[in-house]
Write a protein that holds these residues in place. Structure first.
Motif, short mmCIF file in Angstrom:
data_model
loop_
_atom_site.label_atom_id
_atom_site.label_comp_id
_atom_site.label_asym_id
_atom_site.label_seq_id
_atom_site.Cartn_x
_atom_site.Cartn_y
_atom_site.Cartn_z
N ALA A 150 -34.18 19.65 44.78
CA ALA A 150 -32.95 20.89 44.70
C ALA A 150 -31.81 20.45 45.38
O ALA A 150 -30.74 20.54 45.09
N ILE A 151 -32.17 19.57 46.64
CA ILE A 151 -30.99 18.92 47.55
C ILE A 151 -29.92 18.26 46.74
O ILE A 151 -28.83 18.28 46.75
N ALA A 152 -30.71 17.08 45.76
CA ALA A 152 -29.94 16.27 45.11
C ALA A 152 -29.15 17.11 43.79
O ALA A 152 -27.75 16.58 43.61
N LEU A 153 -29.78 18.25 43.28
CA LEU A 153 -28.81 18.90 42.48
C LEU A 153 -27.68 19.59 43.04
O LEU A 153 -26.63 19.59 42.31
N GLY A 154 -28.00 20.30 44.22
CA GLY A 154 -26.75 20.90 44.89
C GLY A 154 -25.83 20.06 45.21
O GLY A 154 -24.66 20.26 45.04
N ARG A 155 -26.11 18.79 45.74
CA ARG A 155 -25.06 17.72 46.04
C ARG A 155 -24.22 16.99 44.98
O ARG A 155 -23.21 16.79 45.12
N LEU A 156 -25.14 17.38 43.77
CA LEU A 156 -24.33 16.87 42.35
C LEU A 156 -23.41 18.04 41.97
O LEU A 156 -22.74 17.98 40.97
N GLY A 157 -23.38 19.03 42.50
CA GLY A 157 -22.57 20.26 42.13
C GLY A 157 -22.74 21.18 41.24
O GLY A 157 -22.30 22.21 40.70
N GLU A 158 -24.16 21.11 40.92
CA GLU A 158 -24.98 21.75 39.97
C GLU A 158 -25.39 22.99 40.39
O GLU A 158 -25.90 23.13 41.74
N LYS A 159 -25.25 24.50 39.78
CA LYS A 159 -25.84 25.59 40.33
C LYS A 159 -27.22 25.47 40.42
O LYS A 159 -28.09 25.47 39.53
N THR A 160 -27.76 25.53 41.76
CA THR A 160 -29.19 25.36 41.83
C THR A 160 -29.63 26.22 42.78
O THR A 160 -29.21 26.87 43.71
N GLY A 161 -31.18 26.68 42.47
CA GLY A 161 -32.00 27.60 43.43
C GLY A 161 -33.10 26.81 43.66
O GLY A 161 -33.56 25.96 43.18
N PHE A 162 -33.80 27.47 45.04
CA PHE A 162 -34.95 26.71 45.46
C PHE A 162 -35.91 28.06 45.66
O PHE A 162 -35.73 28.84 46.40
N PHE A 163 -37.21 27.70 45.19
CA PHE A 163 -38.20 28.78 45.32
C PHE A 163 -39.66 28.17 46.07
O PHE A 163 -40.04 27.19 45.64
N SER A 164 -39.83 28.67 47.30
CA SER A 164 -41.01 28.12 47.91
C SER A 164 -41.62 29.20 49.06
O SER A 164 -40.98 30.27 49.16
N GLY A 165 -42.40 28.80 49.76
CA GLY A 165 -42.93 29.55 50.94
C GLY A 165 -41.94 28.72 52.10
O GLY A 165 -42.35 27.75 52.31
N LEU A 166 -41.23 29.70 52.63
CA LEU A 166 -40.42 29.05 53.85
C LEU A 166 -40.70 29.41 55.09
O LEU A 166 -40.49 30.91 55.29
N SER A 167 -41.10 28.59 56.26
CA SER A 167 -41.54 29.08 57.53
C SER A 167 -40.23 29.60 58.25
O SER A 167 -39.02 29.09 58.03
N ASN A 168 -40.19 30.55 59.31
CA ASN A 168 -39.16 30.99 60.03
C ASN A 168 -39.04 30.18 61.63
O ASN A 168 -38.28 30.45 62.49
N ASP A 169 -40.17 29.13 61.44
CA ASP A 169 -40.01 28.45 62.78
C ASP A 169 -38.80 27.36 62.60
O ASP A 169 -37.94 27.36 61.79
N MET A 170 -38.79 26.58 63.76
CA MET A 170 -37.84 25.41 63.94
C MET A 170 -37.53 24.54 62.81
O MET A 170 -36.12 24.46 62.24
#
Length: 307
Positions: free
Chosen positions: A36-56
């Motif tokens: 996802a990061i690589a796609l975003g850096r290449l300028g493509e419209k990208t989304g990411f889906f996962s369980g993501l913590s609110n911790d640091m």
């Protein structure tokens, strides 16, 4: 939009202080997260889906997605901890020790799956998120649900050391392969998936069952893509290898970005594409992977770094 669906974690990378003490540096990572990061850096419209913590650490992951321009609004946020992966390098190859019990990513449940916006054209899956439960069932359910409307991309990215129930995992991979339009495997993945069998043999079976494009990556020997209309090989780009962390993940991003730019990220276009139509996408994948291995950690290039 290309929606990458899978793990986000913190890679604890080995480092040495000036006095010789060995320490670990926390870095945002996870195979599908890296794509996802690589796609975003290449300028493509990208989304990411996962369980993501609110911790640091979860905030660190979210900040990295924001920096790369990746939409993470579909992520399921919780107070559960972030997965930690301690990395060691042997001959430049990454080995991992995971701390994953009860984490935000692993406890993602099929009931947590969001409705996907109409802008999502492709779903990318893979790696350790397909091993553990309940998240493995959640991602499989998402692939099943999205199969009719979206292109399905799969990188099994096998991690044998984390597979406790091989029979169940192989059965899931078989079902995921049956749903996939694009399958990318490394030579190591292939050796685990189909020991003693050639890529052409196993890819022929996948293509006959409905997959449109099968790609084998062989490190410094380049990549080979097979379609029903033929095959094409591209050489690896020359690079001074620092480590291979994130190389395959970045290759996935380059491939998907290249297919998108060539107008091939639809089921009909992909199935009608001959091998030569894939050449620019494969070359972009090789290029971005070469840049990634030339620097420490999973640090894919930005569009401005691509020649």
């Amino acid at each position: 939009m290309i929606l990458c669906c899978g793990e986000a974690l913190i890679d604890m990378l080995p480092r040495q202080l000036p006095g010789g003490e060995e320490v670990f540096l926390p870095a945002a990572g996870g195979a599908v997260f890296n794509t996802a990061i690589a796609l975003g850096r290449l300028g493509e419209k990208t989304g990411f889906f996962s369980g993501l913590s609110n911790d640091m650490f979860g905030e660190k992951l979210a900040a990295a997605l924001d920096e790369a321009g990746v939409d993470h609004s579909l992520c399921i946020r919780s107070g559960k901890p972030t997965t930690l992966a301690f990395v060691t390098l042997k001959n430049g190859q990454a080995q991992y020790a995971f701390h994953d019990e009860g984490t935000a990513g692993r406890t993602l449940d099929p009931d947590d799956l969001p409705a996907l916006p109409g802008s999502v054209r492709a779903l990318h899956f893979g790696a350790i998120s397909l091993i553990s439960e309940p998240c493995g069932s959640a991602y499989e359910a998402l692939a099943e649900r999205g199969h009719e409307a979206q292109i399905i991309s799969l990188d099994p990215n096998i991690r044998p050391g984390f597979v406790s129930d091989e029979q169940t995992y192989r059965a899931r991979l078989k079902r995921m392969i049956e749903l996939a339009d694009i399958i990318k495997v490394s030579d190591e993945d292939l050796a685990w998936l189909a020991p003693g069998r050639s890529f052409r043999e196993i890819a022929g079976e996948w293509l006959a069952a409905g997959t449109a494009v099968c790609v084998l990556t062989c490190g410094g020997e380049g990549a080979l893509a097979l379609t029903r209309k033929g095959e094409i090989a591209v050489p690896a780009q020359t690079a001074k290898v620092v480590d291979t962390v994130g190389a395959g993940d970045t290759f996935n991003a380059g491939l998907l970005a290249g297919l998108q730019r060539a107008g091939l990220l639809s089921r009909q276009a992909l199935r009608n594409a001959g091998p030569q139509a894939l050449e620019s996408a494969l070359k972009l994948a090789a290029r971005v992977a070469a840049i990634t291995v030339s620097r420490a950690g999973a640090n894919p290039p930005w569009a401005s770094e691509i020649d």
